[in-house]
Design a protein around this motif. Sequence first.
Motif, PDB file in Angstrom:
ATOM      1  N   PHE A 571       0.721  -1.165   0.021  1.00  0.00           N
ATOM      2  CA  PHE A 571       0.051  -0.066   0.003  1.00  0.00           C
ATOM      3  C   PHE A 571       0.832   1.145   0.244  1.00  0.00           C
ATOM      4  N   ILE A 572       0.800   2.003  -1.013  1.00  0.00           N
ATOM      5  CA  ILE A 572       1.766   3.130  -1.217  1.00  0.00           C
ATOM      6  C   ILE A 572       1.444   4.286  -0.274  1.00  0.00           C
ATOM      7  N   THR A 573      -0.044   4.696  -0.218  1.00  0.00           N
ATOM      8  CA  THR A 573      -0.160   5.895   0.622  1.00  0.00           C
ATOM      9  C   THR A 573      -1.830   5.656   0.922  1.00  0.00           C
ATOM     10  N   GLU A 574      -2.205   6.595   1.830  1.00  0.00           N
ATOM     11  CA  GLU A 574      -3.554   6.663   2.025  1.00  0.00           C
ATOM     12  C   GLU A 574      -4.139   8.012   2.001  1.00  0.00           C
ATOM     13  N   ILE A 575      -5.124   8.512   1.118  1.00  0.00           N
ATOM     14  CA  ILE A 575      -5.541  10.071   1.226  1.00  0.00           C
ATOM     15  C   ILE A 575      -6.803  10.152   2.139  1.00  0.00           C
ATOM     16  N   ASN A 576      -6.821  11.384   2.689  1.00  0.00           N
ATOM     17  CA  ASN A 576      -8.092  11.475   3.734  1.00  0.00           C
ATOM     18  C   ASN A 576      -9.078  12.047   2.632  1.00  0.00           C
ATOM     19  N   ALA A 577     -10.215  11.521   2.283  1.00  0.00           N
ATOM     20  CA  ALA A 577     -11.178  12.252   1.405  1.00  0.00           C
ATOM     21  C   ALA A 577     -12.043  12.703   2.417  1.00  0.00           C
ATOM     22  N   ALA A 578     -13.521  13.218   2.005  1.00  0.00           N
ATOM     23  CA  ALA A 578     -14.227  13.799   2.597  1.00  0.00           C
ATOM     24  C   ALA A 578     -15.123  12.965   3.615  1.00  0.00           C
ATOM     25  N   PRO A 579     -15.488  13.436   4.787  1.00  0.00           N
ATOM     26  CA  PRO A 579     -16.404  12.577   5.526  1.00  0.00           C
ATOM     27  C   PRO A 579     -17.193  11.384   5.014  1.00  0.00           C
ATOM     28  N   GLY A 580     -17.159  10.205   5.372  1.00  0.00           N
ATOM     29  CA  GLY A 580     -18.129   9.337   4.884  1.00  0.00           C
ATOM     30  C   GLY A 580     -17.400   8.121   4.123  1.00  0.00           C
ATOM     31  N   SER A 581     -18.187   7.265   3.513  1.00  0.00           N
ATOM     32  CA  SER A 581     -17.901   6.235   2.835  1.00  0.00           C
ATOM     33  C   SER A 581     -17.416   6.866   1.534  1.00  0.00           C
ATOM     34  N   VAL A 582     -16.371   6.285   0.888  1.00  0.00           N
ATOM     35  CA  VAL A 582     -15.962   6.543  -0.472  1.00  0.00           C
ATOM     36  C   VAL A 582     -16.701   5.835  -1.435  1.00  0.00           C
ATOM     37  N   THR A 583     -17.800   6.081  -2.135  1.00  0.00           N
ATOM     38  CA  THR A 583     -18.647   5.475  -2.571  1.00  0.00           C
ATOM     39  C   THR A 583     -18.305   5.209  -4.156  1.00  0.00           C
ATOM     40  N   SER A 584     -17.631   5.815  -4.568  1.00  0.00           N
ATOM     41  CA  SER A 584     -17.385   6.018  -6.128  1.00  0.00           C
ATOM     42  C   SER A 584     -15.988   6.873  -6.303  1.00  0.00           C
ATOM     43  N   LEU A 585     -15.183   6.130  -7.313  1.00  0.00           N
ATOM     44  CA  LEU A 585     -14.096   6.542  -7.907  1.00  0.00           C
ATOM     45  C   LEU A 585     -13.968   6.325  -9.552  1.00  0.00           C
ATOM     46  N   GLN A 586     -13.547   7.325 -10.102  1.00  0.00           N
ATOM     47  CA  GLN A 586     -13.190   7.572 -11.611  1.00  0.00           C
ATOM     48  C   GLN A 586     -12.031   7.997 -11.766  1.00  0.00           C
ATOM     49  N   VAL A 587     -11.217   7.555 -12.642  1.00  0.00           N
ATOM     50  CA  VAL A 587      -9.903   7.929 -12.928  1.00  0.00           C
ATOM     51  C   VAL A 587      -9.935   8.463 -14.560  1.00  0.00           C
ATOM     52  N   LEU A 594      -8.263  12.242 -10.545  1.00  0.00           N
ATOM     53  CA  LEU A 594      -9.374  11.185  -9.813  1.00  0.00           C
ATOM     54  C   LEU A 594     -10.477  11.973  -9.214  1.00  0.00           C
ATOM     55  N   ALA A 595     -11.586  11.427  -9.689  1.00  0.00           N
ATOM     56  CA  ALA A 595     -12.715  12.067  -9.131  1.00  0.00           C
ATOM     57  C   ALA A 595     -13.395  10.837  -8.213  1.00  0.00           C
ATOM     58  N   SER A 596     -13.850  11.508  -6.885  1.00  0.00           N
ATOM     59  CA  SER A 596     -14.134  10.611  -5.761  1.00  0.00           C
ATOM     60  C   SER A 596     -15.715  11.374  -4.996  1.00  0.00           C
ATOM     61  N   VAL A 597     -16.223  10.220  -4.915  1.00  0.00           N
ATOM     62  CA  VAL A 597     -17.661  10.818  -4.200  1.00  0.00           C
ATOM     63  C   VAL A 597     -17.692  10.126  -2.761  1.00  0.00           C
ATOM     64  N   SER A 598     -18.035  10.907  -1.566  1.00  0.00           N
ATOM     65  CA  SER A 598     -18.153  10.425  -0.422  1.00  0.00           C
ATOM     66  C   SER A 598     -19.520  10.764   0.296  1.00  0.00           C
ATOM     67  N   GLN A 599     -20.135   9.763   0.960  1.00  0.00           N
ATOM     68  CA  GLN A 599     -21.532   9.886   1.387  1.00  0.00           C
ATOM     69  C   GLN A 599     -21.401   9.743   2.743  1.00  0.00           C
ATOM     70  N   ASP A 600     -21.843  10.457   3.644  1.00  0.00           N
ATOM     71  CA  ASP A 600     -22.219  10.660   5.032  1.00  0.00           C
ATOM     72  C   ASP A 600     -23.328  11.023   5.465  1.00  0.00           C
ATOM     73  N   PRO A 601     -24.266  10.353   6.753  1.00  0.00           N
ATOM     74  CA  PRO A 601     -25.525  10.676   7.092  1.00  0.00           C
ATOM     75  C   PRO A 601     -25.596  11.962   7.339  1.00  0.00           C
ATOM     76  N   GLU A 602     -24.514  12.736   7.911  1.00  0.00           N
ATOM     77  CA  GLU A 602     -24.648  14.081   8.588  1.00  0.00           C
ATOM     78  C   GLU A 602     -23.782  15.012   7.755  1.00  0.00           C
ATOM     79  N   ALA A 603     -22.794  14.807   6.925  1.00  0.00           N
ATOM     80  CA  ALA A 603     -22.284  15.809   6.234  1.00  0.00           C
ATOM     81  C   ALA A 603     -22.504  15.497   4.810  1.00  0.00           C
ATOM     82  N   GLY A 604     -23.380  14.769   4.429  1.00  0.00           N
ATOM     83  CA  GLY A 604     -24.209  14.654   3.181  1.00  0.00           C
ATOM     84  C   GLY A 604     -22.985  14.264   2.186  1.00  0.00           C
ATOM     85  N   THR A 605     -23.434  14.329   0.731  1.00  0.00           N
ATOM     86  CA  THR A 605     -22.540  13.784  -0.295  1.00  0.00           C
ATOM     87  C   THR A 605     -21.641  14.917  -0.779  1.00  0.00           C
ATOM     88  N   THR A 606     -20.382  14.524  -1.127  1.00  0.00           N
ATOM     89  CA  THR A 606     -19.210  15.402  -1.534  1.00  0.00           C
ATOM     90  C   THR A 606     -18.563  14.663  -2.683  1.00  0.00           C
TER      91      THR A 606
END
Length: 738
Positions: A571-587, A594-606
Motif C-alpha cells: 500500500f503506497i499511500t492513503e488519502i483522507n477524502a471527505a467524511p463518509g464512505s468513498v462510494t465512487s471513484l473514477q480515473v 481522480l474523481a471521488s464521491v463520499s457519502q455521510d449521513p450527517e455531512a451529506g454527499t461530496t
Amino acid sequence: MKHVQKMLYLLGASLLIALLAACGGDGDDESPDLVAPGSRSTTTGDGTPTPTGDQAQVAAATAEANTDELPVLDPLLEIGPGAASRVLWSPDGTWLAAEGVRGVWRYDAGEMGMGETGSDATGADPLLLACPAAQASFSPDSAQIAALCDATTVRVWDAASGELLAEWEVESAVDIGPVISPDGTRLAVGNDEFVFEWDVAPSNDSGADPPRDPVMYPVMEGRLVALGYDAGGSLRLAETDVDPTPPEYTPGGYPIGNDDFDPVITVREAASDEPVSRLVGLDNEAQQVVFNQDATRLCASNGLAAFVNRAEVVVWDVESGALLPPVTVEGRSPFRNIAFSADGERLLLVYIGTPVVSVGTSGATELHHFLWVWDVTAGEIITTFEDDIEFYNLEDLALHPDGSRVALLQGRSTIDVWDLAAVEQTATAPDFANFPYEVVFSVDGTRLVSVDRLIHVWDAATGQEVEIVELETARADQLLGELGLLDPDVDVAGVNFVVSSAVTSPDGTRALTGIGEPVIAVVEPESGDSLRTEIMDTVVVSAAFTPDGSLLLLGLDDGTIAVWAYMQREFITEINAAPGSVTSLQVNSDGSRLASVSQDPEAGTTLQLWDTEQPTPLWSAPISGPVGGVLFSPDEAWLAVAVGPTVGDVFAGPFNPAFGTSSASTSGTTHATTAPVDILLYDAQTGALIGRLAGHRGAISGLVVNVSGLRLASGSYDGLVRVWDLVPLAAPAPLTDP
C-alpha cells in the motif's frame, strides 16, 4: 467490451466491463467549448481565486442550493418503451393497465387470453397513452382512463380508442390521485396543501368543454394520504397528523421510528369540511393508506416497522371508526404491497422479510415471503402464495374485480396473471421494458447501441430501432466490432454504473473482486486464477484501476482512499477524502486526475477532484443526494455526475428508491411514483456547476459521450435511453454563490 460471455460466467451477471465509446466525426473539427472561456483559469466566476494543490479544500463556486439556476436541457431523444411501476384492472375486468415512465399501457384482457382459466395466450400490442410518470385510474364504468402526468397535468382518455378527452394543468405538483366519482362526472387529485376537483363531463347538452378551473379544498390535518368518493359521490379526504419529534437517523442514514407516536387519520367530507371519523390504532408512521372503491373502508400500514419490530396493516370501517381485525407480522420489514378488492371485503398483501409471523388470532406460521388474500371482516387468510412467485422481482399487484385472478407486475416489465383458486399462472403480457445497463455510440455517430437482455441498435438521429440481437445468438463484442465501436485508434469515453462486487482493468486482463467484503482479490478474468489476495481492516466500497492497470485505487468505508500496488503487495499511500464512505471513484484517461464521491449521513454527499500526485483535493463540491457515478468528458474539461437513486438501490429490496417511493392511491393499491434523477455537469478545472440534464426517473445505469464532447447518452432503470445535445451549454454565464 472483451469476452463478455466469459466475464459474465466468471464474475456473475452483475460484472459488466465499461464500454468505451465515441462518435461525432474524426474528432479534429472545431466545436463549441462546453466550459465558459474564463473558467479554465485559477479564478471563479466572480474573480475570487480558487484554492488548488496543497491549499485547503474549497467548495465549488456553485453549491447544491444553486442547482435551480442552472441551464436545464430536455433530452434530444428518448429511446425505449420505459418501465412500469403499477398495475390495475378496470372495474369491469375488460382492461388491464400498467403505469409507466412514458405513459399508461392499456391491455385488452380478452386478447391476453384471460377470458378462460388455463389459457396461455399472450396479449396483443398494448395501447400507450402518452403521460410521463403516469399515475392512473379507471372511471367506475371502465369507459375512461384518467392519469396524473409528471405531477402537474391531468388527462382523460377513452379507454377503448385512446382518444384524449380532456386535459387540465394543476397549479402545484400533486401526488395523490386521480380518483373519479361514481357517476364519472368529477375527478380529484391532491397534495399536502390542497385537493383539486374538476367537472369531467359537460354541464349541458351542448357538449361544451368542462370548466378548466377546479374547486380547491385545503388540507387541514398535516398530510394528505388518500382520496376517495363514496357511493353518493361525495369526495372524502384522509389526512394524518405528522410526528412532531425531529427526525433521527441511524449511522447508516435510515430513519428511526418514534415509539411514542401513534398517528390519527382523519376522514372528512371535502365540500362540507365535516369530519366523518377519526381513526386510531396504527402503531407508528402511516406508509400506505388506501380507500376501498366506495370509501367506506380504509387500510394503512406502518412504514417504520424496523424500529418497532412489527409490521402491520390496519383496516377501519370509515363510518363508525371501528377497527377491523389487523394483520400483524413480527419482523423488521414493512408490508411490500397492499390492494383492496372492488367490494372492500378482501385485501391482497405481500410481505418480504423475517420469518416469524403471527396472523391476528390465527396462531403463528413461518414464512420468508408470501402473498395473502385476506378476508377483511373475518380476519382470516383465504389464499396463500409462498414459493410460486418471484417475490423479490415483484413490483405491484392488483386483484381482478371478480376476485378470481391476480395480476402481478414483475420486474417493472412483465405482467403475469394468476388464477387464485388453482394457484397457477394463466396468462402473460409480453415484456414492454428492459433496463439498459450499457449504452455506446458508433464511431461514425450514426448508431447508438443499448444492451439489456438483448442488444438493441438504434438510429442515433431518429431513435428508431434498426436491429435487435439476442445475446444467445451473438456476442456483444462481435456485434460492436462489426459496427466499428471497438476502433483502437479512437479516443473514447464511457462508464457503466453496474451493481458489482468487482471492477476490471482498462485492458480487461485484471479484475478486483470482493468489493463490499472483508477480503479482496485480484484475478485474471480469462483463467479465473487469483493473483493477489488481501484481508482489509475496513470494507472496500469502491475501486478503480489506473489506466496502465498497475495500481488500484480503493475507496474505503472509513473515508480514505488507498493506493495499492497489488503486484508488489504494497500500500503506497492513503488519502483522507471527505467524511463518509468513498462510494465512487473514477480515473481520467492518463491517470492524472481522480474523481471521488463520499457519502455521510450527517455531512451529506461530496464530490472531489484530485491531482493523483497531491494529497489534497483540487476542489470539493457538496451535492444534494446520493451519486450513482461520475464520467470524464473526452477532453476532461468537465465531469458528468449522476445524482439521485443509485443502481445499488435497485437491488436493495422493497420500496427501494431506485424505483421511486410509495404514495397513496385510491384505486386499489399504492402508486410507486418515481423521483427525478439529475445528471449534473461540473467544470473540471474549478468545480463550478455548468448544467443539469433532468428527466430520468430511475437510477442511471450508464453514461457515454461522443468524441466531440457535445452529445451524451444515458441509460437508466426507468427503461429508457436518453440522448442529450450539450451544445446549448457551451460558454454559459458563470454562476455565483447564493
